[in-house]
Motif scaffolding. Structure first.
Motif, short mmCIF file in Angstrom:
data_model
loop_
_atom_site.label_atom_id
_atom_site.label_comp_id
_atom_site.label_asym_id
_atom_site.label_seq_id
_atom_site.Cartn_x
_atom_site.Cartn_y
_atom_site.Cartn_z
N ARG A 72 0.84 -1.22 0.00
CA ARG A 72 0.00 0.00 0.00
C ARG A 72 0.86 1.26 0.00
N THR A 73 1.94 1.25 0.75
CA THR A 73 2.84 2.40 0.77
C THR A 73 3.45 2.61 -0.61
N ALA A 74 3.95 1.53 -1.21
CA ALA A 74 4.56 1.62 -2.54
C ALA A 74 3.53 2.03 -3.59
N ASP A 75 2.33 1.47 -3.52
CA ASP A 75 1.29 1.82 -4.49
C ASP A 75 0.89 3.29 -4.40
N THR A 115 12.50 6.53 -9.08
CA THR A 115 11.89 5.91 -7.89
C THR A 115 10.68 5.07 -8.27
N VAL A 116 9.85 5.58 -9.17
CA VAL A 116 8.66 4.84 -9.60
C VAL A 116 9.07 3.54 -10.28
N PHE A 117 10.02 3.64 -11.21
CA PHE A 117 10.48 2.44 -11.92
C PHE A 117 11.03 1.41 -10.95
N TRP A 118 11.83 1.87 -9.99
CA TRP A 118 12.44 0.94 -9.04
C TRP A 118 11.38 0.25 -8.18
N LEU A 119 10.43 1.01 -7.68
CA LEU A 119 9.40 0.40 -6.84
C LEU A 119 8.53 -0.57 -7.64
#
Length: 170
Positions: A72-75, A115-119
């Motif tokens: 949820r945090t990553a999303d 950051t988005v790509f990595w997560l």
């Protein structure tokens, strides 16, 4: 005998995956730190601290990506950051910026994209063994920001037009 080799390669790939996440955690932490002089520093420090923390959690326990808290945090982070990427990207497009690393908005947009790509790359990495494609991508992505940062740090000509707050943190 073949199964033992397969188990060794799975263990080795898990180690590489965790090391990549450790390095990305360090990179995102450094990116958060250098925001200290920025006029909107709190926003950008948080923007890099969240993925730094999520990467560190993966480094400590790879299965964390399967927990509700991590997902949820990553999303939420990916959703908000993607919206900011589109806003920053649209502003760069409207102005006609082509050399994005020379513009603060371009560097901000690139950082958020990273950051988005990595997560997204990390999603569900705790379910099973990390595949070779994901692992090779992770190694490449992990090396890229460090090489870029070193290149810009060593090449002062590239940074000559940057605002002072972008050049004085490190």
């Amino acid at each position: 005998m073949g199964q033992m080799t397969n188990e060794n390669s799975v263990g080795f790939s898990q180690i590489i995956w965790r090391v990549c996440n450790l390095f990305m955690s360090v990179f995102f932490s450094l990116a958060s730190y250098v925001q200290i002089n920025d006029p909107d520093s709190v926003l950008w420090m948080v923007a890099y601290a969240i993925p730094a923390g999520l990467c560190f959690l993966i480094c400590c326990q790879q299965e964390i990506t399967e927990t509700l808290f991590w997902r949820r945090t990553a999303d939420l982070y990916v959703l908000v950051s993607t919206a900011f990427v589109f806003i920053l990207g649209w502003n760069l497009y409207k102005v006609g910026i082509t050399d994005i690393f020379q513009q603060e908005e371009g560097r901000e947009c690139s950082g958020l994209l990273l950051t988005v790509f990595w997560l997204l790359l990390c999603r569900h990495s705790g379910r099973s063994a990390v595949g070779s494609f994901r692992l090779c991508t992770a190694v490449g992505v992990t090396v890229f920001p460090f090489i870029t940062w070193i290149y810009y740090y060593m090449n002062t000509e590239m940074r000559k037009d940057w605002p002072e707050h972008c050049t004085t943190a490190l």
